[in-house]
Design an enzyme around this catalytic site. Structure first.
Site, PDB file in Angstrom:
ATOM      1  N   SER A   1      31.615  28.811  51.637  1.00 16.96           N
ATOM      2  CA  SER A   1      33.311  28.313  51.970  1.00 16.96           C
ATOM      3  C   SER A   1      33.900  28.110  53.107  1.00 16.96           C
ATOM      4  O   SER A   1      32.495  28.150  53.907  1.00 16.96           O
ATOM      5  CB  SER A   1      33.596  29.186  51.230  1.00 16.96           C
ATOM      6  OG  SER A   1      35.388  29.530  51.343  1.00 16.96           O
TER       7      SER A   1
ATOM      8  N   TYR B   1      35.597  38.084  53.414  1.00 12.81           N
ATOM      9  CA  TYR B   1      34.958  37.342  51.675  1.00 12.81           C
ATOM     10  C   TYR B   1      34.557  36.079  53.444  1.00 12.81           C
ATOM     11  O   TYR B   1      33.549  35.527  53.229  1.00 12.81           O
ATOM     12  CB  TYR B   1      36.254  36.180  51.963  1.00 12.81           C
ATOM     13  CG  TYR B   1      35.806  35.568  50.792  1.00 12.81           C
ATOM     14  CD1 TYR B   1      35.146  35.849  49.526  1.00 12.81           C
ATOM     15  CD2 TYR B   1      35.940  34.077  51.268  1.00 12.81           C
ATOM     16  CE1 TYR B   1      35.196  34.467  48.492  1.00 12.81           C
ATOM     17  CE2 TYR B   1      35.639  33.230  50.907  1.00 12.81           C
ATOM     18  CZ  TYR B   1      35.403  32.890  49.256  1.00 12.81           C
ATOM     19  OH  TYR B   1      35.068  31.796  48.823  1.00 12.81           O
TER      20      TYR B   1
HETATM   21  N1  NAD Z   1      38.645  27.678  44.921  1.00 11.56           N
HETATM   22  C1  NAD Z   1      38.385  27.881  45.627  1.00 11.56           C
HETATM   23  O1  NAD Z   1      39.206  27.981  46.881  1.00 11.56           O
HETATM   24  C2  NAD Z   1      36.748  28.465  46.799  1.00 11.56           C
HETATM   25  C3  NAD Z   1      37.603  27.410  47.724  1.00 11.56           C
HETATM   26  C4  NAD Z   1      35.323  28.417  48.523  1.00 11.56           C
HETATM   27  C5  NAD Z   1      34.241  28.553  47.804  1.00 11.56           C
HETATM   28  N2  NAD Z   1      34.620  29.064  47.153  1.00 11.56           N
HETATM   29  C6  NAD Z   1      33.373  29.651  46.299  1.00 11.56           C
HETATM   30  O2  NAD Z   1      33.081  28.719  44.752  1.00 11.56           O
HETATM   31  C7  NAD Z   1      32.557  29.848  43.904  1.00 11.56           C
HETATM   32  C8  NAD Z   1      32.934  29.585  42.737  1.00 11.56           C
HETATM   33  O3  NAD Z   1      34.746  29.873  42.647  1.00 11.56           O
HETATM   34  P1  NAD Z   1      36.047  29.772  41.762  1.00 11.56           P
HETATM   35  O4  NAD Z   1      36.572  29.545  42.418  1.00 11.56           O
HETATM   36  O5  NAD Z   1      36.301  28.334  40.509  1.00 11.56           O
HETATM   37  O6  NAD Z   1      35.963  31.986  41.097  1.00 11.56           O
HETATM   38  P2  NAD Z   1      37.198  31.768  40.043  1.00 11.56           P
HETATM   39  O7  NAD Z   1      36.791  33.666  39.763  1.00 11.56           O
HETATM   40  O8  NAD Z   1      37.182  31.012  38.760  1.00 11.56           O
HETATM   41  O9  NAD Z   1      34.617  32.426  39.438  1.00 11.56           O
HETATM   42  C9  NAD Z   1      33.824  32.562  39.597  1.00 11.56           C
HETATM   43  C10 NAD Z   1      33.618  32.764  38.301  1.00 11.56           C
HETATM   44  O10 NAD Z   1      31.648  33.612  38.901  1.00 11.56           O
HETATM   45  C11 NAD Z   1      31.992  35.113  38.456  1.00 11.56           C
HETATM   46  N3  NAD Z   1      31.066  36.368  38.739  1.00 11.56           N
HETATM   47  C12 NAD Z   1      31.926  36.939  39.614  1.00 11.56           C
HETATM   48  N4  NAD Z   1      31.609  38.152  39.724  1.00 11.56           N
HETATM   49  C13 NAD Z   1      30.154  38.192  38.649  1.00 11.56           C
HETATM   50  C14 NAD Z   1      29.178  39.195  39.349  1.00 11.56           C
HETATM   51  N5  NAD Z   1      29.064  39.735  39.553  1.00 11.56           N
HETATM   52  N6  NAD Z   1      27.703  38.174  37.705  1.00 11.56           N
HETATM   53  C15 NAD Z   1      28.016  36.994  37.589  1.00 11.56           C
HETATM   54  N7  NAD Z   1      29.049  36.138  37.948  1.00 11.56           N
HETATM   55  C16 NAD Z   1      29.752  36.703  38.276  1.00 11.56           C
HETATM   56  C17 NAD Z   1      33.322  34.840  36.925  1.00 11.56           C
HETATM   57  O11 NAD Z   1      33.016  35.909  36.527  1.00 11.56           O
HETATM   58  C18 NAD Z   1      33.712  33.618  37.812  1.00 11.56           C
HETATM   59  O12 NAD Z   1      33.412  33.632  36.230  1.00 11.56           O
HETATM   60  C19 NAD Z   1      32.396  31.506  44.387  1.00 11.56           C
HETATM   61  O13 NAD Z   1      31.529  31.401  45.389  1.00 11.56           O
HETATM   62  C20 NAD Z   1      33.923  31.409  45.743  1.00 11.56           C
HETATM   63  O14 NAD Z   1      33.566  32.271  46.575  1.00 11.56           O
HETATM   64  C21 NAD Z   1      36.002  28.782  45.771  1.00 11.56           C
END
Ligand code: NAD
Length: 251
Positions: free
Chosen positions: A143, A156
């Site tokens: 991220s 985080y």
């Molecule tokens: N949305 C943003 O703005 C953003 C920005 C930077 C990075 N990210 C990263 O992108 C990735 C996806 O994020 P997102 O926004 O789609 O979030 P989200 O919460 O919509 O999806 C995350 C997914 O990971 C799954 N998950 C959580 N814990 C888990 C575990 N222990 N084992 C297996 N699966 C698990 C959840 O059930 C969910 O389906 C993450 O790593 C997040 O940190 C997101």
């Protein structure tokens, strides 16, 4: 090996960025192993159904990526059913906002366990196979929060910085085996997690103003760059971190 025969494992694939990555890889001809926690069973099944429309094989496996036994069992089952794993996208992650002073120890532990240790455990489970086949693509979702971060996200940020450091060293260890390891750093993306930053219009507008593209990202914006790191087009690219943020962090 034709691209149609390539198998990609995507963690946290039921929704958000993971779902978009899974569908993006399916559209590019990959067979898929889709992972999420058991609580996401129904949503994961819906994503799998959508991915199958692209014609490839799709296997859904529940596992908590922070649990070594579950991860090992998931990878063994994936290999037994799909024959191999060529690409891994470590996307599963959580964000639990709190300032440092009042952050419960449990927030620190769970965020580090899933975001950082989960990435390590999945990589550790697939490495023997990837080394034996002398081919692998590892794409870890970090991220931009791991670079400068925002208030109430110190733990985080630490977990995502850990993923970047881990990936840089991993790339050096596995390069001689034909395996690449790279990071994607999404910016502000509209997902269930991203809403933490976006529900308040004034915060959302402030983020928009910080991007060169003047908009918030969609999950699909992340899929193409991930597909690049999973493909042979990136065969000589490793140990890299690519911001996919519409131009918030400029380098
Ligand atoms: N949305 C943003 O703005 C953003 C920005 C930077 C990075 N990210 C990263 O992108 C990735 C996806 O994020 P997102 O926004 O789609 O979030 P989200 O919460 O919509 O999806 C995350 C997914 O990971 C799954 N998950 C959580 N814990 C888990 C575990 N222990 N084992 C297996 N699966 C698990 C959840 O059930 C969910 O389906 C993450 O790593 C997040 O940190 C997101």
């Amino acid at each position: 090996m034709s691209i149609q025969k390539r198998v990609a494992l995507v963690t946290g694939a039921s929704r958000g960025i993971g779902r978009a990555i899974a569908l993006g890889l399916a559209a590019r001809g990959y067979d898929l192993v889709l992972n999420d926690i058991a609580a996401q069973q129904t949503v994961l099944a819906e994503t799998a159904t959508e991915a199958r429309r692209h014609g490839g094989r799709v296997l859904s496996l529940h596992a908590d990526v922070s649990n070594k036994a579950q991860v090992q069992a998931m990878v063994a089952e994936a290999v037994a059913q799909m024959g191999s794993i060529h690409a891994v996208v470590n996307n599963a992650g959580i964000l639990r906002a709190s300032d440092v002073e009042s952050c419960p120890e449990e927030y620190w532990d769970s965020v580090m366990d899933i975001n950082a240790k989960g990435t390590f455990l999945v990589v550790q489970a697939v490495l023997p196979l990837m080394k034996a086949q002398r081919y692998g693509r590892i794409c870890n979702i970090s991220s931009i929060g791991g670079k400068h971060g925002a208030p109430e996200q110190a733990h985080y940020s630490a977990s995502k910085a850990a993923v970047m450091g881990f990936t840089r060293v991993l790339a050096q260890e596995v390069g001689p085996f034909g395996i690449t390891a790279n990071c994607i750093c999404p910016g502000i993306i509209l997902t269930d997690m991203g809403r933490v930053n976006l529900d308040d219009p004034s915060i959302s507008n402030a983020w928009k103003a910080k991007t060169a593209m003047a908009r918030i990202g969609d999950p699909e914006d992340v899929a193409g760059p991930v597909a690049f790191f999973c493909s042979d087009d990136s065969a000589f690219v490793t140990g890299q971190t690519l911001n996919v943020d519409g131009g918030i962090v400029l380098s």
